[in-house]
Design a protein around this motif. Structure first.
Motif, short mmCIF file in Angstrom:
data_model
loop_
_atom_site.label_atom_id
_atom_site.label_comp_id
_atom_site.label_asym_id
_atom_site.label_seq_id
_atom_site.Cartn_x
_atom_site.Cartn_y
_atom_site.Cartn_z
N UNK A 12 39.90 36.81 56.73
CA UNK A 12 38.52 37.24 56.94
C UNK A 12 38.39 38.75 56.79
N UNK A 13 37.44 39.16 55.94
CA UNK A 13 37.18 40.58 55.66
C UNK A 13 38.35 41.29 54.99
N UNK A 14 39.25 40.53 54.40
CA UNK A 14 40.35 41.09 53.61
C UNK A 14 40.04 40.96 52.13
N UNK A 15 40.53 41.89 51.33
CA UNK A 15 40.34 41.83 49.89
C UNK A 15 41.50 41.08 49.26
N UNK A 16 41.16 40.10 48.44
CA UNK A 16 42.17 39.31 47.73
C UNK A 16 41.84 39.34 46.24
N UNK A 17 42.83 39.62 45.42
CA UNK A 17 42.68 39.65 43.97
C UNK A 17 43.21 38.34 43.39
N UNK A 57 31.30 38.83 49.90
CA UNK A 57 31.26 39.83 48.83
C UNK A 57 32.36 39.58 47.80
N UNK A 58 32.00 39.66 46.54
CA UNK A 58 32.95 39.38 45.46
C UNK A 58 32.68 40.31 44.31
N UNK A 59 33.68 40.49 43.47
CA UNK A 59 33.58 41.43 42.35
C UNK A 59 34.24 40.80 41.14
N UNK A 60 33.53 40.75 40.02
CA UNK A 60 34.07 40.26 38.75
C UNK A 60 34.47 41.46 37.90
N UNK A 61 35.72 41.47 37.46
CA UNK A 61 36.23 42.58 36.64
C UNK A 61 36.91 41.99 35.41
N UNK A 90 43.93 48.77 31.44
CA UNK A 90 42.79 47.99 31.94
C UNK A 90 43.03 47.54 33.37
N UNK A 91 44.25 47.15 33.68
CA UNK A 91 44.56 46.75 35.05
C UNK A 91 44.44 47.92 36.02
N UNK A 92 44.90 49.08 35.62
CA UNK A 92 44.78 50.25 36.49
C UNK A 92 43.31 50.60 36.75
N UNK A 93 42.49 50.51 35.71
CA UNK A 93 41.05 50.74 35.90
C UNK A 93 40.45 49.70 36.84
N UNK A 94 40.86 48.45 36.65
CA UNK A 94 40.35 47.37 37.51
C UNK A 94 40.74 47.61 38.96
N UNK A 95 41.97 48.03 39.17
CA UNK A 95 42.44 48.28 40.54
C UNK A 95 41.62 49.38 41.20
N UNK A 96 41.31 50.43 40.46
CA UNK A 96 40.49 51.50 41.02
C UNK A 96 39.10 51.02 41.39
#
Length: 292
Positions: A7-12, A55-59, A68-74
């Protein structure tokens, strides 16, 4: 789901536009996680993200593209916070005889499945060290039960298993946990596409009954989400794969015996040809990065 540690943690989740990745994103979001979805096909990623209750984010990013991965991580850190878990799910497959397969497509399967997983781990390792996080590597029955006509896929899945074991040993003292998920046949468009080819369909049909069953993607995703919650070292879907792991030394002779009996008959009925990258995910990879 009340009181989940996610809960409230970010998961990729990589390879999240469809199949196991999309189902995994939904299962994690039901547990309260903020999910970052990585992969090809921005519209599909955004559709999955919009359907989630948290909350979710599409990259959009190719897991073989380090920049591209480094940009996505930022972007993920800025928008959702540093990841506490990463699920390396992105993968592609191609069927067909090794001798007749173009090495560009063979290398691409290994590059996405193995190198892409390693680049994913390398990119997000600083975050996982910061959060004492968890990395889940999606592997397969193919990691220890290699089959004919799937040489690149089997080689890549054996590779990710070894990679995850090595990473776990390196990072344990830093508080980072590493798990491996061994999956059997799962009802994704990749498997449905494979079934269009008689030789692949027939080879699966000659596997022992439990091994040829196809499992619903949402069922698989729920098991994987529980593994992320528990920071599991190994997860088997279905559970009986644990027994196959124990008996893995017996699998190559068994596969050889079946192949010697069945492949000549099947080849006489229909010549073996490379399938190309399978499923909509394979098509998306071709569209994003056409092979020479």
């Amino acid at each position: 789901m009340a009181h989940s540690p996610l809960e409230n943690r970010t998961v990729v989740v990589t390879g999240a536009a469809r199949g196991v990745g999309a189902a995994q994103a939904r299962a994690l979001a039901r547990r309260g996680a903020r999910v970052a979805l990585l992969g090809h096909e921005r519209p599909a990623l955004e559709a999955v993200a919009a359907s989630l209750p948290t909350p979710a984010l599409a990259v959009e990013a190719d897991v073989t593209d380090e920049a591209a991965l480094l940009d996505a991580a930022g972007t993920i850190r800025a928008r959702l916070g540093p990841p506490s878990a990463v699920v390396a799910n992105a993968g592609i497959a191609e069927g067909g005889p090794f001798g007749g397969t173009g090495m560009d497509s063979w290398r691409r399967v290994v590059d996405v499945n193995l190198t892409g997983s390693a680049l994913t781990a390398h990119t997000f390792l600083p975050d996982l060290r910061e959060t004492a996080g968890y990395y889940l590597q999606i592997a397969s029955l193919a990691s220890f039960g290699a089959a004919p006509l799937m040489s690149a896929y089997c080689a890549s899945k054996s590779g990710v298993e070894a990679f995850a074991h090595a990473l776990r040993a390196e990072e344990a003292h830093r508080g980072v946990a590493v798990g491996i998920a061994y999956l059997n046949w799962t009802d994704t468009d990749m498997i449905r596409d494979a079934d269009r080819y008689a030789v692949l369909r027939e080879l699966r049909a000659h596997m022992p009954a439990p091994a040829r069953r196809v499992y619903p993607v949402e069922t698989v995703a729920e098991v994987l989400a529980r593994a992320v919650e528990r920071r599991s070292t190994a997860v088997y879907v279905p559970a009986w794969l644990r027994l196959a792991q124990i008996a893995r030394a017996a699998l190559p002779p068994l596969v050889l015996r079946i192949a010697r009996r069945e492949l000549p008959r099947l080849e006489a009925e229909e010549p073996f040809r490379p399938t190309g990258l399978l499923g909509a995910g394979g098509q998306a990879d071709r569209d994003a990065r056409p092979l020479p």
